[in-house]
Design a protein around this motif. Sequence first.
Motif, mmCIF file in Angstrom:
data_model
loop_
_atom_site.group_PDB
_atom_site.id
_atom_site.type_symbol
_atom_site.label_atom_id
_atom_site.label_comp_id
_atom_site.label_asym_id
_atom_site.label_seq_id
_atom_site.Cartn_x
_atom_site.Cartn_y
_atom_site.Cartn_z
ATOM 1 N N LEU A 310 0.830 -1.205 0.000
ATOM 2 C CA LEU A 310 0.000 0.000 0.000
ATOM 3 C C LEU A 310 0.865 1.255 0.000
ATOM 4 O O LEU A 310 0.564 2.245 -0.685
ATOM 5 C CB LEU A 310 -0.919 0.010 1.230
ATOM 6 N N ARG A 311 1.944 1.206 0.769
ATOM 7 C CA ARG A 311 2.859 2.336 0.811
ATOM 8 C C ARG A 311 3.427 2.621 -0.581
ATOM 9 O O ARG A 311 3.514 3.771 -1.016
ATOM 10 C CB ARG A 311 3.994 2.031 1.799
ATOM 11 N N GLN A 312 3.793 1.549 -1.299
ATOM 12 C CA GLN A 312 4.340 1.729 -2.636
ATOM 13 C C GLN A 312 3.300 2.301 -3.592
ATOM 14 O O GLN A 312 3.609 3.183 -4.397
ATOM 15 C CB GLN A 312 4.857 0.387 -3.168
ATOM 16 N N PHE A 313 2.067 1.807 -3.503
ATOM 17 C CA PHE A 313 1.039 2.296 -4.425
ATOM 18 C C PHE A 313 0.768 3.780 -4.197
ATOM 19 O O PHE A 313 0.726 4.568 -5.148
ATOM 20 C CB PHE A 313 -0.261 1.501 -4.264
ATOM 21 N N TYR A 314 0.548 4.163 -2.945
ATOM 22 C CA TYR A 314 0.223 5.571 -2.680
ATOM 23 C C TYR A 314 1.423 6.483 -2.933
ATOM 24 O O TYR A 314 1.255 7.655 -3.277
ATOM 25 C CB TYR A 314 -0.316 5.732 -1.259
ATOM 26 N N ASN A 315 2.620 5.951 -2.793
ATOM 27 C CA ASN A 315 3.808 6.712 -3.174
ATOM 28 C C ASN A 315 3.784 7.010 -4.680
ATOM 29 O O ASN A 315 4.088 8.117 -5.116
ATOM 30 C CB ASN A 315 5.063 5.913 -2.820
ATOM 31 N N CYS A 316 3.401 5.993 -5.469
ATOM 32 C CA CYS A 316 3.312 6.171 -6.924
ATOM 33 C C CYS A 316 2.238 7.197 -7.278
ATOM 34 O O CYS A 316 2.450 8.064 -8.144
ATOM 35 C CB CYS A 316 3.000 4.844 -7.608
ATOM 36 N N LEU A 317 1.089 7.103 -6.628
ATOM 37 C CA LEU A 317 -0.012 8.025 -6.917
ATOM 38 C C LEU A 317 0.366 9.462 -6.562
ATOM 39 O O LEU A 317 0.131 10.394 -7.350
ATOM 40 C CB LEU A 317 -1.258 7.590 -6.146
ATOM 41 N N LEU A 318 0.970 9.652 -5.396
ATOM 42 C CA LEU A 318 1.382 10.989 -4.978
ATOM 43 C C LEU A 318 2.461 11.551 -5.902
ATOM 44 O O LEU A 318 2.423 12.724 -6.294
ATOM 45 C CB LEU A 318 1.894 10.943 -3.531
ATOM 46 N N SER A 319 3.413 10.708 -6.274
ATOM 47 C CA SER A 319 4.476 11.133 -7.190
ATOM 48 C C SER A 319 3.901 11.558 -8.535
ATOM 49 O O SER A 319 4.361 12.530 -9.153
ATOM 50 C CB SER A 319 5.479 9.991 -7.372
ATOM 51 N N CYS A 320 2.877 10.840 -8.992
ATOM 52 C CA CYS A 320 2.257 11.177 -10.273
ATOM 53 C C CYS A 320 1.537 12.524 -10.195
ATOM 54 O O CYS A 320 1.586 13.318 -11.140
ATOM 55 C CB CYS A 320 1.290 10.070 -10.684
ATOM 56 N N HIS A 321 0.865 12.800 -9.082
ATOM 57 C CA HIS A 321 0.228 14.109 -8.898
ATOM 58 C C HIS A 321 1.268 15.224 -8.989
ATOM 59 O O HIS A 321 1.030 16.266 -9.623
ATOM 60 C CB HIS A 321 -0.466 14.172 -7.540
ATOM 61 N N LEU A 322 2.414 15.010 -8.372
ATOM 62 C CA LEU A 322 3.474 16.021 -8.396
ATOM 63 C C LEU A 322 4.057 16.182 -9.798
ATOM 64 O O LEU A 322 4.406 17.289 -10.211
ATOM 65 C CB LEU A 322 4.579 15.644 -7.405
ATOM 66 N N LYS A 323 4.176 15.069 -10.535
ATOM 67 C CA LYS A 323 4.694 15.142 -11.909
ATOM 68 C C LYS A 323 3.817 16.024 -12.791
ATOM 69 O O LYS A 323 4.309 16.735 -13.658
ATOM 70 C CB LYS A 323 4.762 13.738 -12.513
ATOM 71 N N ASP A 328 -3.329 20.576 -5.934
ATOM 72 C CA ASP A 328 -4.554 20.404 -5.138
ATOM 73 C C ASP A 328 -4.727 18.942 -4.740
ATOM 74 O O ASP A 328 -4.986 18.627 -3.573
ATOM 75 C CB ASP A 328 -5.767 20.881 -5.941
ATOM 76 N N SER A 329 -4.584 18.034 -5.726
ATOM 77 C CA SER A 329 -4.739 16.605 -5.429
ATOM 78 C C SER A 329 -3.636 16.112 -4.499
ATOM 79 O O SER A 329 -3.889 15.320 -3.582
ATOM 80 C CB SER A 329 -4.718 15.791 -6.727
ATOM 81 N N ALA A 330 -2.401 16.597 -4.737
ATOM 82 C CA ALA A 330 -1.275 16.156 -3.912
ATOM 83 C C ALA A 330 -1.433 16.617 -2.468
ATOM 84 O O ALA A 330 -1.259 15.828 -1.521
ATOM 85 C CB ALA A 330 0.033 16.676 -4.495
ATOM 86 N N SER A 331 -1.769 17.900 -2.284
ATOM 87 C CA SER A 331 -1.917 18.423 -0.918
ATOM 88 C C SER A 331 -3.118 17.798 -0.216
ATOM 89 O O SER A 331 -3.070 17.499 0.983
ATOM 90 C CB SER A 331 -2.058 19.948 -0.951
ATOM 91 N N GLU A 332 -4.198 17.555 -0.966
ATOM 92 C CA GLU A 332 -5.371 16.900 -0.376
ATOM 93 C C GLU A 332 -5.036 15.484 0.083
ATOM 94 O O GLU A 332 -5.481 15.040 1.153
ATOM 95 C CB GLU A 332 -6.496 16.869 -1.412
ATOM 96 N N MET A 333 -4.243 14.781 -0.718
ATOM 97 C CA MET A 333 -3.848 13.417 -0.374
ATOM 98 C C MET A 333 -2.980 13.408 0.884
ATOM 99 O O MET A 333 -3.151 12.554 1.775
ATOM 100 C CB MET A 333 -3.076 12.822 -1.556
ATOM 101 N N VAL A 334 -2.056 14.374 0.994
ATOM 102 C CA VAL A 334 -1.180 14.460 2.172
ATOM 103 C C VAL A 334 -2.000 14.781 3.426
ATOM 104 O O VAL A 334 -1.817 14.162 4.486
ATOM 105 C CB VAL A 334 -0.078 15.521 1.950
ATOM 106 N N LEU A 335 -2.912 15.736 3.305
ATOM 107 C CA LEU A 335 -3.732 16.119 4.460
ATOM 108 C C LEU A 335 -4.636 14.973 4.908
ATOM 109 O O LEU A 335 -4.857 14.773 6.105
ATOM 110 C CB LEU A 335 -4.577 17.351 4.112
#
Length: 760
Positions: A310-323, A328-335
């Motif tokens: 799960l950590r790897q998947f959400y890392n990929c998703l967050l990294s893709c938002h940043l790319k 908005d999506s990245a900060s919402e995911m972190v919060l």
Amino acid sequence: MIIFRKLTHQASNFVRLCFVNRIHEHPFHSGRSYKSFTCLQNQTSLSKFNHGLKYLPRHFSTMVGTILVQARDTGKLHEELENAINEHRLHDAWDLHEQHLKVEGFARKSIVTKLIATLTESLDIHWVEKACGLVEKAFEEHKQTLFDKEILMYLSLALAKCGLPIPASTILRKLVEMEHFPPVTAWSAIIAYMSENSSSGAYLAVELVLEIGYLFQDGRVDPRKKCNRPLLSMKPNTTSFNIALVGCLLFGTTRKAEQLLEMMPRINMKTDATLLIVMAHIYERNGRRDELKKLKRHIEEVFNVSDIQLRQFYNCLLSCHLKFGDLDSASEMVLEMLHKANRAQNSLGVANLMFESDKRNSMLPHIKSDQPENPVVFQEHFLCYEDFFRDRNFFRLEAEAKEVLDRMIVKLHSQVELITTEKGILKPTEITFVKLVKAFLEADKIKDLVEFLIKAEKEDCPLSTDDSALVHVINSCISLGWLDQAHDLLDEMHLSGITTSSSVYSSLLKAYCKENRTSEVTSLIGDARRAGIQLDASSYEALIESRVLQNDTQGALNVFKEMKEGKIPRSGHREIDSKEGNANESGLMSKLLLEIKEGERVDYGVHDWNNVIHFFCKKRLMEDAEKALKKMMSLGHAPNAQTFHSMVIGYAAIRGKYIEVTELWGEMKAFALSSGMKFDQELLDAVLYTFVRGGFFVRANEVVEMMERGNLFIDKYKYRVLFLKYYRTIYKGKTPKFQTESQLKKREAAMVFKRWVGLC
């Protein structure tokens, strides 16, 4: 003396007679150094033999004694060779076999198999290469029947373990060509060792899975027919796919990996939790954010996904938002992660969460995180040939393949840096905040940044105001010389009702004074007074020094008078400096400074346009893809290797579009010269394949030269097979007397390529 000459002459004649008789009884098979011996096979008279003798190698006289002895007693040579093999005297065994080759060609099948098995069991690169050379020689002389598939698989496995992926893959390909289909449980272990520690091995592993998988696409093999069982045993499984895909991720050939993903539904490949996570990594690397979002639903539905996965998947998703610059999506995911972590830590559900986490982890094979980065292959882990042969279902190799895959996944997991887990709870790391802050600052979204950091501080364990993330960000901006952004951040903090100490104002004030920005200094002093902040002594001293340098004596006196009336102690100077020193040592601040200084500014639009072009190419709408590429460049977004790779693959999928690739190749070279775009292995390999398939050998040689100059791996075997498939008879026979310059150039280019792949 005369008697001695007679005896010598008689002995010489006797040797000749024996050798001639030997040739007629047993056809002579020679190595490359003795090809002239073959002309003796059809000669039956001693006079013809004497005529051909002058063509023998000069060192023949030194071999007379040995040949005479072995010609008399080949059985004895067989016996000595077999004894040497059984006693593991490798040097003696090799020398005796070389003698046998010179006298009578290859030994019996059983002896050759024993020799190769013994050489291979040593797992010594020198002897394994010797065994491989022996197999290669037999294939060149069309002696394939000497080998069963088990001994060739055993040799291929040893070559892969010894770090020789090219010959290992060649033997596997030869087995498939001969229709001696190796079971997937065996060849998956071979590609595992191939792809674990070398980029060329990882690339070849993908090629092998693609080639083997192609045989099973779209239901070509009927599973109901009994005759297809050996072939069906070779069909790629989930483990082989995972190995090839993880190898691509570790060595950066992710577009090749995407070709494997596209093949999966065509061979009815079933996914497991590991494969889903590997797919997420590939989509993230290639910027396929929509595919990642679709994958999220599947991840949530799989019941046995571990916390690490799960950590790897959400890392990929967050990294893709940043790319994509989707802050908005990245900060919402972190919060959201911080909120869930805070709620879990402050509730009685922590114990249940930990229990469920342990339960999920216990259902998966345990992966040790302390595996070495470059694991050593120990000799005792290598099966002897008898055990290898007895394990008809290759269960031991299947276990080895999964063990190697686990090691590779550990390496892949070590690249996860945006998210961590604490007692089964996902939390963003400091690097996540650094990347987000940098992105907000580059996008000049100061208000959004302040709102995000304030919310994050409320969700996370709040620190003191002086040690908050906002303060560290402001100090970082001051250190970088981004004084306007720092001032805007202070204003936003004040509007949000957050107060800070005088040290932040003092740092910004000193920076303004150094740059002689008088109006900003005045504005900042007013802001400090309205916020109820008392400036320290070092700030007043900086103001006085600034006034003096501007020859404003009266202004300097006024500042000094104000400082004296405020009874500000001068001893505060050192104290403030020490505080600034502690702030400079902050982990967040130091990482942010490093990220901004060393990181390149990201063009977020490139990923969007790459996805658009990839979509058109996948649907074979090449006119739309061409328009999209032109639009992308007109908007100032620089295409990269991934952009052109999609175009080349799209053209190659449509028959007869090879000329368009040649035109695109010219555009690519011109663009690379002007923009500094780098050609990578995957792009050049796709271009080379298209040129060879279309018969554009002038261009193909150009690409080969570029790849060799850049030390990029080229799969020569693949291009040799491709050349033989489409151009086996090209330019055979005598050169025509009348040729145009263009025809001559094409012929020479084709012959150059033919020599390069080893067909001349």
